[in-house]
Design a protein around this motif. Sequence first.
Motif, PDB file in Angstrom:
ATOM      1  N   TYR A   1       8.759   3.601  -2.122  1.00  0.00           N
ATOM      2  CA  TYR A   1       9.805   2.650  -2.513  1.00  0.00           C
ATOM      3  C   TYR A   1       9.805   2.462  -4.022  1.00  0.00           C
ATOM      4  O   TYR A   1       8.747   2.489  -4.651  1.00  0.00           O
ATOM      5  N   ASP A   2      10.997   2.241  -4.565  1.00  0.00           N
ATOM      6  CA  ASP A   2      11.050   1.650  -5.900  1.00  0.00           C
ATOM      7  C   ASP A   2      11.347   0.170  -5.674  1.00  0.00           C
ATOM      8  O   ASP A   2      11.490  -0.286  -4.534  1.00  0.00           O
TER       9      ASP A   2
ATOM     10  N   GLY B   1       0.796  -1.227   0.000  1.00  0.00           N
ATOM     11  CA  GLY B   1       0.000   0.000   0.000  1.00  0.00           C
ATOM     12  C   GLY B   1       0.825   1.272   0.000  1.00  0.00           C
ATOM     13  O   GLY B   1       0.296   2.348  -0.275  1.00  0.00           O
ATOM     14  N   ILE B   2       2.127   1.167   0.291  1.00  0.00           N
ATOM     15  CA  ILE B   2       2.994   2.357   0.240  1.00  0.00           C
ATOM     16  C   ILE B   2       3.258   2.683  -1.224  1.00  0.00           C
ATOM     17  O   ILE B   2       3.507   1.790  -2.029  1.00  0.00           O
ATOM     18  N   PRO B   3       3.207   3.959  -1.604  1.00  0.00           N
ATOM     19  CA  PRO B   3       3.352   4.313  -3.016  1.00  0.00           C
ATOM     20  C   PRO B   3       4.739   4.013  -3.590  1.00  0.00           C
ATOM     21  O   PRO B   3       5.736   4.026  -2.874  1.00  0.00           O
ATOM     22  N   TYR B   4       4.739   3.750  -4.888  1.00  0.00           N
ATOM     23  CA  TYR B   4       5.991   3.638  -5.635  1.00  0.00           C
ATOM     24  C   TYR B   4       6.566   5.048  -5.772  1.00  0.00           C
ATOM     25  O   TYR B   4       5.870   5.983  -6.160  1.00  0.00           O
ATOM     26  N   VAL B   5       7.854   5.180  -5.454  1.00  0.00           N
ATOM     27  CA  VAL B   5       8.587   6.424  -5.674  1.00  0.00           C
ATOM     28  C   VAL B   5       9.935   6.040  -6.263  1.00  0.00           C
ATOM     29  O   VAL B   5      10.681   5.265  -5.652  1.00  0.00           O
ATOM     30  N   TRP B   6      10.241   6.548  -7.444  1.00  0.00           N
ATOM     31  CA  TRP B   6      11.515   6.236  -8.087  1.00  0.00           C
ATOM     32  C   TRP B   6      12.650   6.640  -7.155  1.00  0.00           C
ATOM     33  O   TRP B   6      12.691   7.763  -6.651  1.00  0.00           O
ATOM     34  N   GLY B   7      13.564   5.711  -6.886  1.00  0.00           N
ATOM     35  CA  GLY B   7      14.687   5.965  -5.997  1.00  0.00           C
ATOM     36  C   GLY B   7      14.335   5.860  -4.525  1.00  0.00           C
ATOM     37  O   GLY B   7      15.181   6.065  -3.665  1.00  0.00           O
ATOM     38  N   GLY B   8      13.086   5.524  -4.208  1.00  0.00           N
ATOM     39  CA  GLY B   8      12.619   5.499  -2.832  1.00  0.00           C
ATOM     40  C   GLY B   8      13.122   4.313  -2.026  1.00  0.00           C
ATOM     41  O   GLY B   8      13.151   3.182  -2.523  1.00  0.00           O
ATOM     42  N   THR B   9      13.488   4.598  -0.790  1.00  0.00           N
ATOM     43  CA  THR B   9      13.977   3.549   0.112  1.00  0.00           C
ATOM     44  C   THR B   9      13.380   3.692   1.513  1.00  0.00           C
ATOM     45  O   THR B   9      13.956   3.230   2.487  1.00  0.00           O
ATOM     46  N   SER B  10      12.219   4.350   1.609  1.00  0.00           N
ATOM     47  CA  SER B  10      11.622   4.568   2.930  1.00  0.00           C
ATOM     48  C   SER B  10      10.107   4.419   2.834  1.00  0.00           C
ATOM     49  O   SER B  10       9.553   4.268   1.741  1.00  0.00           O
TER      50      SER B  10
ATOM     51  N   ALA C   1       7.363  -3.350  -5.760  1.00  0.00           N
ATOM     52  CA  ALA C   1       6.922  -1.985  -6.011  1.00  0.00           C
ATOM     53  C   ALA C   1       6.908  -1.840  -7.540  1.00  0.00           C
ATOM     54  O   ALA C   1       7.961  -1.697  -8.144  1.00  0.00           O
ATOM     55  N   PRO C   2       5.723  -1.939  -8.164  1.00  0.00           N
ATOM     56  CA  PRO C   2       5.656  -2.080  -9.628  1.00  0.00           C
ATOM     57  C   PRO C   2       6.148  -0.908 -10.469  1.00  0.00           C
ATOM     58  O   PRO C   2       7.035  -1.077 -11.283  1.00  0.00           O
ATOM     59  N   HIS C   3       5.576   0.279 -10.307  1.00  0.00           N
ATOM     60  CA  HIS C   3       5.904   1.412 -11.178  1.00  0.00           C
ATOM     61  C   HIS C   3       5.212   2.665 -10.659  1.00  0.00           C
ATOM     62  O   HIS C   3       4.343   2.582  -9.785  1.00  0.00           O
ATOM     63  N   SER C   4       5.577   3.811 -11.228  1.00  0.00           N
ATOM     64  CA  SER C   4       4.953   5.078 -10.844  1.00  0.00           C
ATOM     65  C   SER C   4       3.435   4.972 -10.955  1.00  0.00           C
ATOM     66  O   SER C   4       2.916   4.371 -11.894  1.00  0.00           O
TER      67      SER C   4
END
Length: 134
Positions: A18-19, A5-14, A81-84
């Motif tokens: 997350y990516d 349920g946490i959103p995909y974020v390119w480069g995300g690690t928190s 984490a699939p995609h934007s």
Amino acid sequence: MNKRGIPYVWGGTSDRGYDCSGLMLRAYEKAGIDLPRTAREQYGAFSRKISWNDLEPGDLVFFSNLGHVGMISKPGYMVHAPHSGDVVKEEKLSDWRRQAFVGAVRPDPKGVRQWEKQLEQRREPISANLTATL
């Protein structure tokens, strides 16, 4: 699984986002295993590759020319984490995923240490005493 349920974020690690490889990085960090940052590096960190038919929960699965990574959550399923525009979720491994499958690894601390050693050797400066020959 608690990151679903946490959103995909390119480069995300928190938990802000997350990516795909950032999610795997943090999941294995919780298990005491430090992974490299990107999907390509995560795949390359382990010499032992796992086939599609031998996948087990915890294995990292790689797709689309090493452009995507997920983790086997239970037989026939992965969390990723699939995609934007999407969120971390569990999904069934489809025929499409099977066709895009590049390989899988079963992370262990020994494999990561070997990868780090290889990276350090690549970073060492080249001797100025080298001579080119024809």
